[in-house]
Scaffold this motif. Structure first.
Motif, PDB file in Angstrom:
ATOM      1  N   GLU A  27     -25.106  12.795  12.870  1.00 34.98           N
ATOM      2  CA  GLU A  27     -24.144  13.648  13.571  1.00 34.98           C
ATOM      3  C   GLU A  27     -23.351  12.830  14.590  1.00 34.98           C
ATOM      4  OE1 GLU A  27     -26.376  16.972  15.121  1.00 34.98           O
ATOM      5  OE2 GLU A  27     -26.987  17.583  13.108  1.00 34.98           O
ATOM      6  N   TRP A  28     -24.031  11.947  15.299  1.00 30.60           N
ATOM      7  CA  TRP A  28     -23.357  11.104  16.285  1.00 30.60           C
ATOM      8  C   TRP A  28     -22.338  10.189  15.609  1.00 30.60           C
ATOM      9  CZ3 TRP A  28     -23.141   5.796  17.164  1.00 30.60           C
ATOM     10  CH2 TRP A  28     -22.575   5.410  18.378  1.00 30.60           C
ATOM     11  N   LEU A  29     -22.737   9.576  14.492  1.00 27.90           N
ATOM     12  CA  LEU A  29     -21.820   8.698  13.760  1.00 27.90           C
ATOM     13  C   LEU A  29     -20.619   9.471  13.218  1.00 27.90           C
ATOM     14  CD1 LEU A  29     -24.358   6.421  11.851  1.00 27.90           C
ATOM     15  CD2 LEU A  29     -22.736   5.699  13.612  1.00 27.90           C
ATOM     16  N   SER A  30     -20.871  10.684  12.750  1.00 30.98           N
ATOM     17  CA  SER A  30     -19.786  11.517  12.249  1.00 30.98           C
ATOM     18  C   SER A  30     -18.808  11.839  13.371  1.00 30.98           C
ATOM     19  CB  SER A  30     -20.348  12.799  11.643  1.00 30.98           C
ATOM     20  OG  SER A  30     -19.305  13.625  11.185  1.00 30.98           O
ATOM     21  N   ASP A  31     -19.324  12.216  14.545  1.00 29.01           N
ATOM     22  CA  ASP A  31     -18.462  12.488  15.693  1.00 29.01           C
ATOM     23  C   ASP A  31     -17.662  11.250  16.090  1.00 29.01           C
ATOM     24  OD1 ASP A  31     -19.341  15.108  15.831  1.00 29.01           O
ATOM     25  OD2 ASP A  31     -20.764  14.733  17.475  1.00 29.01           O
ATOM     26  N   LEU A  32     -18.320  10.107  16.096  1.00 30.29           N
ATOM     27  CA  LEU A  32     -17.649   8.853  16.436  1.00 30.29           C
ATOM     28  C   LEU A  32     -16.529   8.559  15.443  1.00 30.29           C
ATOM     29  CD1 LEU A  32     -17.507   6.272  18.176  1.00 30.29           C
ATOM     30  CD2 LEU A  32     -19.187   5.257  16.602  1.00 30.29           C
ATOM     31  N   ASN A  36     -12.544   8.234  16.281  1.00 30.27           N
ATOM     32  CA  ASN A  36     -11.755   7.054  15.902  1.00 30.27           C
ATOM     33  C   ASN A  36     -10.569   7.445  15.032  1.00 30.27           C
ATOM     34  OD1 ASN A  36     -13.445   5.330  17.322  1.00 30.27           O
ATOM     35  ND2 ASN A  36     -14.678   4.812  15.536  1.00 30.27           N
ATOM     36  N   TRP A  37     -10.801   8.385  14.103  1.00 27.58           N
ATOM     37  CA  TRP A  37      -9.731   8.843  13.220  1.00 27.58           C
ATOM     38  C   TRP A  37      -8.648   9.535  14.031  1.00 27.58           C
ATOM     39  CZ3 TRP A  37      -7.308  13.298  11.565  1.00 27.58           C
ATOM     40  CH2 TRP A  37      -6.593  13.211  10.377  1.00 27.58           C
ATOM     41  N   GLU A  42      -3.246   9.607  16.413  1.00 25.19           N
ATOM     42  CA  GLU A  42      -2.374   9.691  17.586  1.00 25.19           C
ATOM     43  C   GLU A  42      -1.513   8.434  17.729  1.00 25.19           C
ATOM     44  OE1 GLU A  42      -1.713  12.158  19.732  1.00 25.19           O
ATOM     45  OE2 GLU A  42      -3.051  13.489  18.605  1.00 25.19           O
ATOM     46  N   GLU A  43      -2.108   7.268  17.503  1.00 20.19           N
ATOM     47  CA  GLU A  43      -1.350   6.016  17.581  1.00 20.19           C
ATOM     48  C   GLU A  43      -0.273   5.967  16.506  1.00 20.19           C
ATOM     49  OE1 GLU A  43      -3.980   2.616  17.635  1.00 20.19           O
ATOM     50  OE2 GLU A  43      -5.189   3.508  19.234  1.00 20.19           O
ATOM     51  N   ASP A  44      -0.614   6.399  15.293  1.00 19.97           N
ATOM     52  CA  ASP A  44       0.357   6.407  14.201  1.00 19.97           C
ATOM     53  C   ASP A  44       1.518   7.354  14.507  1.00 19.97           C
ATOM     54  OD1 ASP A  44      -1.207   4.576  12.851  1.00 19.97           O
ATOM     55  OD2 ASP A  44      -2.000   6.015  11.394  1.00 19.97           O
ATOM     56  N   ILE A  45       1.203   8.510  15.102  1.00 17.16           N
ATOM     57  CA  ILE A  45       2.255   9.463  15.465  1.00 17.16           C
ATOM     58  C   ILE A  45       3.178   8.856  16.512  1.00 17.16           C
ATOM     59  CG2 ILE A  45       2.687  11.660  16.653  1.00 17.16           C
ATOM     60  CD1 ILE A  45       0.116  12.719  15.225  1.00 17.16           C
ATOM     61  N   LYS A  46       2.594   8.240  17.548  1.00 18.27           N
ATOM     62  CA  LYS A  46       3.400   7.628  18.611  1.00 18.27           C
ATOM     63  C   LYS A  46       4.302   6.519  18.066  1.00 18.27           C
ATOM     64  CE  LYS A  46       0.218   8.556  22.398  1.00 18.27           C
ATOM     65  NZ  LYS A  46      -0.775   7.994  23.312  1.00 18.27           N
TER      66      LYS A  46
END
Length: 69
Positions: A27-32, A36-37, A42-46
């Motif tokens: 669950e922690w890895l999935s949240d991480l 990250n995604w 957000e970076e791609d949108i900017k």
């Protein structure tokens, strides 16, 4: 002091965890991964990397080429 583990050491330690802790780790890895995604999106949108896709989607919508789901 900062200790850096190798992937093999981490994998070995995971194999020793009880199943409920493995589930917590998953669950922690999935949240991480989602965080990250989201950050990458957000970076791609900017940077305008999705502008062409957005324009294409809007044009298809305005042309009536979309259907409700």
């Amino acid at each position: 002091m900062h200790i850096m583990l190798t992937l093999d050491q981490i994998e070995s330690a995971i194999l020793q965890l009880p199943s409920h802790e493995v589930q917590q780790l998953l669950e922690w890895l999935s949240d991480l991964d989602y965080q990250n995604w989201d950050q990458q999106l957000e970076e791609d949108i900017k940077q305008g990397k999705l502008d062409d896709l957005a324009a294409e989607a809007i044009a298809e919508y305005e042309a009536g080429e979309c259907k409700e789901i």
